[in-house]
Design a protein around this motif. Structure first.
Motif, short mmCIF file in Angstrom:
data_model
loop_
_atom_site.label_atom_id
_atom_site.label_comp_id
_atom_site.label_asym_id
_atom_site.label_seq_id
_atom_site.Cartn_x
_atom_site.Cartn_y
_atom_site.Cartn_z
N GLN A 1 -2.83 5.19 -0.81
CA GLN A 1 -1.99 5.40 0.11
C GLN A 1 -2.53 5.55 1.42
O GLN A 1 -3.70 6.23 1.57
CB GLN A 1 -1.57 7.03 -0.10
N ILE B 1 2.08 5.76 5.77
CA ILE B 1 3.36 5.61 4.97
C ILE B 1 3.32 4.45 4.08
O ILE B 1 4.22 4.09 3.32
CB ILE B 1 4.16 5.53 5.94
N GLU B 2 2.32 3.72 4.12
CA GLU B 2 1.94 2.25 3.42
C GLU B 2 1.34 2.79 1.95
O GLU B 2 0.10 3.29 2.20
CB GLU B 2 1.62 1.43 4.01
N GLU B 3 1.81 2.25 0.90
CA GLU B 3 1.19 2.18 -0.31
C GLU B 3 0.43 0.87 -0.60
O GLU B 3 1.23 -0.06 -0.38
CB GLU B 3 2.17 2.73 -1.34
N LYS C 1 3.49 -1.73 0.00
CA LYS C 1 4.82 -1.19 0.10
C LYS C 1 5.06 -0.36 1.25
O LYS C 1 4.58 0.50 1.65
CB LYS C 1 4.97 -0.51 -1.37
N ASN C 2 6.09 -0.93 2.17
CA ASN C 2 6.50 -0.36 3.18
C ASN C 2 7.94 -1.13 3.56
O ASN C 2 7.90 -2.13 4.14
CB ASN C 2 5.57 -0.21 4.28
N GLU C 3 8.86 -0.34 3.00
CA GLU C 3 10.24 -1.13 2.99
C GLU C 3 10.73 -1.54 4.60
O GLU C 3 11.66 -2.38 4.60
CB GLU C 3 11.24 -0.37 2.16
N LYS C 4 10.09 -0.88 5.62
CA LYS C 4 10.51 -0.93 6.77
C LYS C 4 10.03 -2.30 7.38
O LYS C 4 10.83 -2.98 8.20
CB LYS C 4 10.34 0.06 7.92
#
Length: 127
Positions: A31, A34-36, A56-59
């Motif tokens: 982690q 905010i990003e995995e 993974k960071n949908e933004k």
């Protein structure tokens, strides 16, 4: 000139399982705020070596099958047909079987990963 790459994912568990199975490697998950992320193996002793991560960071990241940069993974086994043969069993889709580019350049193949990213594999047959 390339130093790093990041591959967008929607489902980190699924993406890790896919890349570990296709390339017979282990990714290191972490982690990062905010990003995995899950990091590909890296040999810092090898001149010109680069690496990257699943992210993974949908933004800020969205998988794509036809837009943007395409990453070419070097075959770790010396015959990318072996890695391509594991793509569908790992949940992806082969888009282009092993194909000779030319005798000086080598071979390539295309695949779609479990997240919807179009990627490529490459092997220099002259080495």
């Amino acid at each position: 000139m390339v130093a790093w790459f990041e591959i967008p994912v929607i489902d980190m568990d699924r993406a890790i399982a896919f890349y570990e199975k296709v390339f017979n490697i282990s990714l290191q998950r972490q982690q990062m705020g905010i990003e995995e992320m899950a990091f590909f193996p890296f040999d810092g002793e090898k001149k010109g070596a680069i690496s990257g991560a699943l992210i993974k960071n949908e933004k800020f990241y969205k998988p794509s099958d036809n837009k943007g940069v395409m990453i070419y993974f070097e075959s770790l086994e010396g015959d990318l047909a072996k890695e391509l043969s594991r793509v569908e069993a790992a949940g992806g889709k082969v888009l282009q079987e092993k194909k000779l580019i030319n005798e000086q350049v080598g071979c390539m193949g295309l695949f779609l990963d479990t997240e919807g990213n179009r990627m490529a594999m490459y092997h220099n047959i002259t080495k």
